[in-house]
Write an enzyme that holds these catalytic residues in place. Structure first.
Site, PDB file in Angstrom:
ATOM      1  N   CYS A 158      -3.317  47.055 -45.343  1.00 49.13           N
ATOM      2  CA  CYS A 158      -4.727  47.178 -44.967  1.00 49.13           C
ATOM      3  C   CYS A 158      -5.152  48.648 -44.986  1.00 49.13           C
ATOM      4  O   CYS A 158      -5.197  49.263 -46.040  1.00 49.13           O
ATOM      5  CB  CYS A 158      -4.975  46.503 -43.622  1.00 49.13           C
ATOM      6  SG  CYS A 158      -6.716  46.177 -43.309  1.00 49.13           S
ATOM      7  N   HIS A 209      -2.418  40.903 -44.047  1.00 51.55           N
ATOM      8  CA  HIS A 209      -1.511  41.361 -42.977  1.00 51.55           C
ATOM      9  C   HIS A 209      -0.289  40.454 -42.816  1.00 51.55           C
ATOM     10  O   HIS A 209      -0.323  39.526 -42.009  1.00 51.55           O
ATOM     11  CB  HIS A 209      -2.260  41.372 -41.645  1.00 51.55           C
ATOM     12  CG  HIS A 209      -3.271  42.462 -41.517  1.00 51.55           C
ATOM     13  ND1 HIS A 209      -2.941  43.727 -41.091  1.00 51.55           N
ATOM     14  CD2 HIS A 209      -4.588  42.487 -41.771  1.00 51.55           C
ATOM     15  CE1 HIS A 209      -4.029  44.482 -41.085  1.00 51.55           C
ATOM     16  NE2 HIS A 209      -5.051  43.754 -41.492  1.00 51.55           N
ATOM     17  N   GLU A 231       2.372  41.201 -41.220  1.00 53.77           N
ATOM     18  CA  GLU A 231       2.962  41.401 -39.883  1.00 53.77           C
ATOM     19  C   GLU A 231       2.305  40.514 -38.819  1.00 53.77           C
ATOM     20  O   GLU A 231       2.848  40.352 -37.734  1.00 53.77           O
ATOM     21  CB  GLU A 231       2.866  42.885 -39.487  1.00 53.77           C
ATOM     22  CG  GLU A 231       1.525  43.361 -38.959  1.00 53.77           C
ATOM     23  CD  GLU A 231       0.463  43.589 -40.041  1.00 53.77           C
ATOM     24  OE1 GLU A 231       0.711  43.221 -41.203  1.00 53.77           O
ATOM     25  OE2 GLU A 231      -0.622  44.109 -39.697  1.00 53.77           O
TER      26      GLU A 231
END
Lengths: 80, 222
Positions: free
Chosen positions: B86, B194, B196
């Site tokens: 990002c 994302h 994560e």
């Protein structure tokens, strides 16, 4: 010494914000507005430099920091 | 294997990234402050999501001048694994470590929802644990995620198999549905979604682990 730097998206890059402003203006009845490009404006004060030094330094700053050459063009104006 | 997660003023996915690799994959991990001139002894660096320096000037434009980025550039030049997620992707393009740029989403809106992606290649240290053509769903959360580059660069990315992730339903206008790319050396990743944020069942999915598992596996076989 004052420098003005204008940073705008290159013609080939989609300007989503400019298009939104244009469609809003047309919606308000400004039918003659054909295109809007939105950009950034920097007003920079400098001390103790000649006009030539200012031009060189601001040109460097505009190219390496204020604009991203992949997507943007810039224009520098040195004022007294 | 040890990960370093860079913390810029305004980073907000730094803890998520650290959690993903340390709690969920058992790797060592530590934070690296943005004004560090040297990296600690780490084997991979993550540039996390967020709004470094308030996204002032352009997303990632100020972060690229922070002292830690000189060290990250050297780390990458020496072959170290660097993953920018990002805002991290935006920083890597601004720093010239990845080609192209990320501009305002085509629809003008900040897009914040899970999106489906295709793993476009497994020939990278960031996707080797996946299967080519598999679909995974990662969240996106960005206002400036529209990937653009000139035709020549796009053709080169495709010819060199450097597009790692593509959107199935393009949320931001990115050229050729590009969601993630790597550099010519294949050791620097930039992606807008994302991984994560989907690394354990409590988060609703563990599909994001594929990226970090790949990095661990790439390091183990290096």
């Amino acid at each position: 010494m004052t420098a003005h730097v204008y940073v705008t998206l290159k013609r080939t890059v989609l300007d989503a914000q400019g298009q939104t402003v244009q469609s809003a203006l047309r919606g308000l009845g400004h039918a003659s507005i054909a295109d809007v490009r939105q950009g950034k404006f920097f007003e920079i004060q400098m001390n103790g430099v000649s006009r030539e030094q200012a031009q060189t330094e601001i040109d460097l700053v505009a190219r390496e920091v204020l604009s991203n050459p992949v997507i943007e063009d810039y224009r520098v104006l040195i004022l007294e | 294997m040890k990960f370093g997660v860079v913390v810029f003023p305004g980073s907000n996915c730094d803890h998520d990234a650290l959690w993903a690799v340390s709690q969920n994959l058992g790797a060592e991990a530590e934070f690296i402050w943005h004004d560090s001139r040297k990296l600690p002894a780490v084997d991979a660096v993550i540039l996390p999501g967020g709004f470094s320096y308030g996204d002032y000037l352009r997303c990632g434009a100020i972060a690229k001048f922070s002292p830690v980025m000189t060290a990250v550039k050297k780390f990458a030049a020496d072959g170290g694994l660097v993953a920018g997620i990002c805002n991290g992707f935006q920083i890597l393009t601004e720093a010239g470590m990845l080609p192209g740029a990320l501009i305002r989403n085509k629809g003008q809106k900040f897009v914040c929802r899970p999106v489906e992606l295709e793993i476009a290649t497994t020939n990278s240290p960031f996707t080797n644990a996946g299967h080519k053509g598999d679909h995974v769903t990662f969240p996106v959360a960005h206002g400036e995620g529209c990937y653009i580059a000139d035709e020549q660069t796009l053709n080169q990315l495709e010819a060199e198999d450097r597009v790692l992730f593509r959107y199935i339903d393009n949320p931001n206008g990115s050229m050729r549905n590009i969601a993630g790319i790597c550099n010519a050396g294949r050791n620097v990743l930039g992606m807008m979604p994302h991984p994560e944020r989907v690394t354990e069942p409590l988060m609703g999915s563990s599909e994001g682990l594929v990226v970090f598992r790949s990095m661990i596996s790439a390091f183990a076989t290096k």
